[in-house]
Design an enzyme around this catalytic site. Structure first.
Site: not given
Ligand code: AHR
Length: 496
Positions: A348, A171-172, A26, A243, A291, A71
């Protein structure tokens, strides 16, 4: 303490998809700038690509690289990142409150994937932008030529189309931190319309629709149902993110979170299958866990970092040994779900919650690099259903947690069975594995990763995987000791 694993090659979960060993880069912190791209560094080539980083990524056998976020993508104008570098605009990156110079952009990324032997997994901005930007981007990337955007790609130096296969629809989008956050209804409609238009440009692409950003979201489950109501027939994968942290400093509860990970994946599979049933569909939707990792050490650093810097130090977790054990047990969980999880991106890859760290002098490998590298290299082939016996423990949030976590993969190409086993206990474990109906010939390799303080990190590069010389293999049964708090791998040659 005893642990036992029984494997029967006829009891198969699935062929492990190569994309299970993917990652994310990212535009965030020092992932791109100072990480993989550093034109002034002596270790970089003429493109500005750090060659020590390239080598470490090759060692990890990464398949897809999701890009450019995260993000970041929800505020990104892809057009800023093409054309002559001196004409590219510098912008505010509102997701991470940083400065984005756009000196590394789409063409640089594509060239870098070729150098690293990886493949692109491109995200489109469905936050601040939408259908129009997405259709132009796919025309630029995948259309052969003769149109405005495809000819501009040629003018910018890429005669042949990039032919990017995998695309993420935002994304999200469920999170209120996301630029252009939407309700499930709003996002589902937009994702459907964007998918339709992108497929009009290139019908051969694979599309990933955004699922919940965490299991703790109030909309978890209902988000997926609503979004899939709109997009089930349009997309190939549903994304999920996960996560874990050890904020409470409770090792055994931390390592037990693999149970939560397992239930999280099973729950999402159930939601997909419920939508399938309701729609009377013949199609089974698979998952892209695009992720996953441990993430928490850097939260304080992130709060204290001044905004509007170029390549600030953000999300630079320094992983310790217990984090490597957590990543190991998450990898085993992923293999157990390899029938439905087809893409998984360790988030990442460089400097930002990453296995590879850089400074001006060189790179250092984090503790989590080691289990990932082994599973990525040897966890290829057919995942076998593990039958396991182990003592269990109770932790703050989990009951009946097996001390042993183990898994086997049969690789018919190399004629080997590879066993991954983690001992989550603080006592040594007598471990036996029986391979039924396979003729074992040799032990190719046995390794162990253990003996470090659980809080030890690896800036000094002392951590290494060691051989395990105390293994016996007799008529299909492997016997050894799993050291306390250890990650282990055994590679066994089997007859054709
Ligand atoms: O990987 C870091 C961030 O975590 C990503 O930008 C976002 O998608 C997730 O919340």
């Amino acid at each position: 303490m005893q642990g036992k694993l029984t494997i029967d090659p006829s009891n198969q979960i699935a062929k492990v998809d190569d994309r299970l060993y993917s990652s994310l880069i990212e535009h965030l912190g020092r992932a791109v700038y100072d990480g993989l791209y550093d034109p002034d560094n002596a270790k970089s080539d003429e493109n500005g690509f750090r060659q020590d980083v390239v080598k470490a990524i090759k060692d990890l056998n990464i398949d897809l690289v999701r890009y450019p976020g995260g993000n970041f993508v929800s505020g990104f104008n892809w057009e800023d990142s093409i054309g002559p570098k001196d004409q590219r605009p510098t912008r505010l990156d509102l997701a991470w409150r940083s400065i984005e110079t756009n000196q590394f952009g789409l063409h640089e990324f594509m060239k870098w994937t070729q150098q690293t032997g990886t493949r692109p997994d491109m995200a489109v901005n469905l936050g601040s932008r939408g259908i129009d930007a997405a259709r132009n981007l796919i025309e630029y990337c995948n259309f052969p030529g003769g149109t405005y955007w495809s000819d501009l790609r040629k003018k910018n130096g890429a005669e042949q189309p990039f032919n990017i296969k995998t695309w993420c629809l935002g994304n999200e989008m469920d999170g209120d931190w996301q630029i252009g956050h939407k309700t499930a209804e709003e996002y589902g409609r937009l994702a459907h319309e964007t998918a339709k238009v992108m497929r009009l440009v290139d019908p051969d692409i694979d599309l990933v629709v955004s699922g919940s950003s965490t299991r703790e979201m109030a909309t978890f489950g209902s988000w997926e149902e609503t979004v899939l109501d709109h997009t089930y027939d349009d997309v190939d994968y549903l994304s999920l993110h996960r996560y874990y942290d050890n904020e409470e400093n409770d090792l055994h509860n931390f390592l037990a979170k693999s149970i939560d990970f397992d239930e999280f994946i099973s729950g999402i599979v159930a939601v997909c299958d419920a939508v399938k049933a309701r729609k009377h569909s013949d199609k089974t939707l698979n998952l892209a866990l695009d992720e996953w990792n441990v993430w928490y050490h850097s939260h304080k650093q992130d709060d204290e970092t001044a905004p509007w810097q170029n390549a600030p130090h953000l999300l630079e977790d320094h992983y310790n040994f217990e984090d490597a054990l957590m990543v190991g047990t998450m990898l085993i969980t992923l293999l157990k779900h390899s029938d439905r999880v087809k893409i998984a991106c360790l988030a990442q890859l460089v400097n930002v919650i990453a296995p590879i760290m850089t400074d001006d002098q060189g790179i250092w490998l984090q503790s989590i690099f080691f289990p990932f590298m082994q599973v990525s290299k040897y966890g290829r082939g057919i995942a076998l259903q593990p039958k396991q016996e182990s003592a269990t423990y109770d932790s703050k949030d989990f009951k009946d947690v097996p001390y042993l976590d183990s898994m086997a993969v049969y690789n018919p190409d190399t004629h080997e069975v590879v066993i991954f086993a983690e001992n989550k206990g603080e006592e040594a474990m007598d471990f036996t594995t029986t391979l039924t109906s396979l003729t074992t010939t040799d032990l190719i390799e046995a390794t162990q990763f253990y003996g470090y303080d659980i809080k030890q990190t690896n800036e000094d590069q002392r951590m290494q995987i060691q051989p395990n010389d105390h293994v016996s293999l007799d008529q299909g049964t492997l016997t050894t000791t799993l050291e306390p708090l250890s990650w282990n791998m055994f590679r066994i040659k089997v007859a054709d």
